[in-house]
Design a protein around this motif. Structure first.
Motif, PDB file in Angstrom:
ATOM      1  N   THR A 137       0.879  -1.176   0.000  1.00  0.00           N
ATOM      2  CA  THR A 137       0.000   0.000   0.000  1.00  0.00           C
ATOM      3  C   THR A 137       0.910   1.218   0.000  1.00  0.00           C
ATOM      4  N   MET A 138       0.633   2.120  -0.946  1.00  0.00           N
ATOM      5  CA  MET A 138       1.488   3.288  -1.133  1.00  0.00           C
ATOM      6  C   MET A 138       0.702   4.563  -0.874  1.00  0.00           C
ATOM      7  N   PHE A 139       1.314   5.463  -0.114  1.00  0.00           N
ATOM      8  CA  PHE A 139       0.769   6.801   0.119  1.00  0.00           C
ATOM      9  C   PHE A 139       1.698   7.798  -0.566  1.00  0.00           C
ATOM     10  N   LEU A 140       1.147   8.660  -1.410  1.00  0.00           N
ATOM     11  CA  LEU A 140       1.904   9.747  -2.020  1.00  0.00           C
ATOM     12  C   LEU A 140       1.395  11.043  -1.402  1.00  0.00           C
ATOM     13  N   ILE A 141       2.310  11.774  -0.765  1.00  0.00           N
ATOM     14  CA  ILE A 141       1.970  12.956   0.027  1.00  0.00           C
ATOM     15  C   ILE A 141       2.583  14.184  -0.633  1.00  0.00           C
ATOM     16  N   ASP A 142       1.788  15.241  -0.772  1.00  0.00           N
ATOM     17  CA  ASP A 142       2.291  16.449  -1.427  1.00  0.00           C
ATOM     18  C   ASP A 142       3.143  17.292  -0.471  1.00  0.00           C
ATOM     19  N   ALA A 164       4.136  10.537 -13.580  1.00  0.00           N
ATOM     20  CA  ALA A 164       3.616  11.851 -13.990  1.00  0.00           C
ATOM     21  C   ALA A 164       3.058  12.619 -12.794  1.00  0.00           C
ATOM     22  N   THR A 165       2.400  11.916 -11.885  1.00  0.00           N
ATOM     23  CA  THR A 165       1.844  12.566 -10.698  1.00  0.00           C
ATOM     24  C   THR A 165       2.954  13.125  -9.820  1.00  0.00           C
ATOM     25  N   ILE A 166       4.024  12.352  -9.641  1.00  0.00           N
ATOM     26  CA  ILE A 166       5.159  12.823  -8.845  1.00  0.00           C
ATOM     27  C   ILE A 166       5.771  14.066  -9.484  1.00  0.00           C
ATOM     28  N   ALA A 167       5.970  14.036 -10.790  1.00  0.00           N
ATOM     29  CA  ALA A 167       6.535  15.191 -11.493  1.00  0.00           C
ATOM     30  C   ALA A 167       5.660  16.427 -11.288  1.00  0.00           C
ATOM     31  N   GLN A 168       4.352  16.237 -11.353  1.00  0.00           N
ATOM     32  CA  GLN A 168       3.406  17.350 -11.167  1.00  0.00           C
ATOM     33  C   GLN A 168       3.490  17.881  -9.732  1.00  0.00           C
ATOM     34  N   LEU A 169       3.517  17.000  -8.755  1.00  0.00           N
ATOM     35  CA  LEU A 169       3.576  17.438  -7.358  1.00  0.00           C
ATOM     36  C   LEU A 169       4.895  18.167  -7.049  1.00  0.00           C
ATOM     37  N   LEU A 170       5.974  17.741  -7.659  1.00  0.00           N
ATOM     38  CA  LEU A 170       7.258  18.404  -7.439  1.00  0.00           C
ATOM     39  C   LEU A 170       7.270  19.812  -8.016  1.00  0.00           C
TER      40      LEU A 170
END
Length: 172
Positions: A137-142, A164-170
């Motif tokens: 289970t993975m949590f991606l936190i902004d 793509a989501t990580i790139a956008q959040l960064l």
């Protein structure tokens, strides 16, 4: 293990949690990540406060879990690609089956597989507080500490979307 079987295992794990989506880890999406304190394999603490302003990917996993093990090269690639840009990848080792695995499993697995992202140990209580009962289970936190994404299971076809989501959040 072949890809079809891996996807099936991940789908079954996700299905078991999806049936309880009302009460599962997905309920944290869009909310601030609860306060946490974990200890890494070198004995150092990692907390919400120490990660302030970073995009954080926490992967709850175990050394005995085949889909978890198959996700680790993806995590390593994301760590190498985005680590210098503000992404922190944390392997939150949890639900290990033996005392030895609880204390040495993650470090040994990381060394054996060339993983350089940070591994933390003994995260069972933290995982339970997040309503996790299946792994990975993975949590991606902004950067503001809000849970952006929760993924249960590992589906290789979802990796480009995660990237793509990580790139956008960064950028944000």
């Amino acid at each position: 293990m072949n890809k079809g079987r891996t996807i099936l295992i991940a789908a079954l794990a996700a299905l078991s949690l999806t049936t309880m989506a009302q009460a599962g880890p997905e309920t944290f999406k869009g909310k601030p990540m609860p306060s946490f304190s974990m200890v890494d394999t070198s004995g150092k603490k990692v907390t919400n406060a120490s990660l302030k302003g970073k995009v954080v990917l926490i992967d709850f996993w175990a050394t005995w879990c085949p889909p978890c093990r198959e996700f680790t090269p993806v995590l390593q690639k994301l760590h190498k690609k985005y680590g210098s840009k503000g992404l922190v990848v944390l392997g939150a080792d949890t639900f290990e089956r033996t005392p030895e695995a609880q204390t040495k499993g993650a470090a040994a697995f990381a060394k054996q597989n060339g993983l350089t992202y940070r591994m933390t140990l003994k995260n069972d209580k933290f995982a339970e507080s997040l309503k996790i009962d299946g792994i990975p289970t993975m949590f991606l936190i902004d950067k503001k500490g809000v849970v952006h994404t929760v993924n249960v299971g590992f589906d290789p076809s979802e990796v480009p979307k995660l990237d793509a989501t990580i790139a956008q959040l960064l950028k944000g």
